[in-house]
Motif scaffolding. Sequence first.
Motif, short mmCIF file in Angstrom:
data_model
loop_
_atom_site.label_atom_id
_atom_site.label_comp_id
_atom_site.label_asym_id
_atom_site.label_seq_id
_atom_site.Cartn_x
_atom_site.Cartn_y
_atom_site.Cartn_z
N SER A 1 54.15 -17.47 71.85
CA SER A 1 54.17 -17.26 73.45
C SER A 1 53.23 -16.35 73.96
CB SER A 1 55.55 -16.91 73.63
OG SER A 1 56.57 -17.95 73.59
N ASP A 2 53.06 -15.28 73.06
CA ASP A 2 52.13 -14.29 73.64
C ASP A 2 50.57 -14.78 73.70
OD1 ASP A 2 51.17 -11.34 74.34
OD2 ASP A 2 49.94 -11.99 72.24
N LEU B 1 50.20 -17.29 76.52
CA LEU B 1 50.31 -16.56 77.70
C LEU B 1 48.76 -15.93 77.98
CD1 LEU B 1 53.84 -15.03 78.07
CD2 LEU B 1 52.79 -17.08 79.29
N ARG C 1 51.12 -21.91 80.37
CA ARG C 1 52.58 -21.77 80.45
C ARG C 1 53.48 -22.25 79.23
NH1 ARG C 1 56.72 -24.93 82.14
NH2 ARG C 1 55.40 -26.71 82.85
#
Length: 242
Positions: free
Chosen positions: A164-165, A168, A173
């Motif tokens: 997820s990092d 981002l 998203r």
Amino acid sequence: MQQNDGAFSNATGRSLEQGGADQPRYRRYQRELITPYCGRSVLEVGAGLGEFAAGLTGLDRLVVTDADPGAVSLLDKRFSDRPEVQAKQFVLGNEFTLAEPVESVIAVNVLEHLEDDAGALAALAKLVVPGGSIILWVPGYQQLYGEFDRRVGHYRRYTPATVSDAVLRAGLRVEVAKPVNLLGGIAWWAAVRRGGTTAPNPRLVAIYDRFVVPVTRAVERRVRVPFGQTVLCVARTPATKS
């Protein structure tokens, strides 16, 4: 064509001649989790021999790519009877263009090979329509990192938080980020971290595909597992171009 002979073998530990069914139940399991997030036009990065893409049917357009020109040649032959499929060489980090952007990108076991994972995702996003999806299937959890990972050039294994990092940081998203294949993770830990295995055993892989994958599919349809051999992540591009 750019020269990346041997890229497929270096990244997978398999030769181009090792085709075949290649874990048919596992591939169906992958597609079951991935295809709900796909649009009608799809680009697969690192398609290899096309085992995953072979089951992607009913699309308007499918572009299958690999860094290895030998793999691209095999892809071209494999899909020669499917007019909606195009095989192209694509080395992430090099310039690559499509006549039209796609609605979805699929990258199965690709991102972990790239030192600048966020940069690679940002580059892929340029090939996707606004609001489109980038679907990532990446090896999970650094506790499972072993000699096999080193041999095939993995920079890392991921958790939902770390993938997820990267998403981002690429300006995208996160829609989904979750571990999958708990039983596979336990088996991998036993074989690689405890057993010291440096490459998958074809006989054990076949047994796993036949007996373990159906149980995994049944369980994980009902239960969200806390750990797994793999992390599934779905990223969305911005709804409008900046």
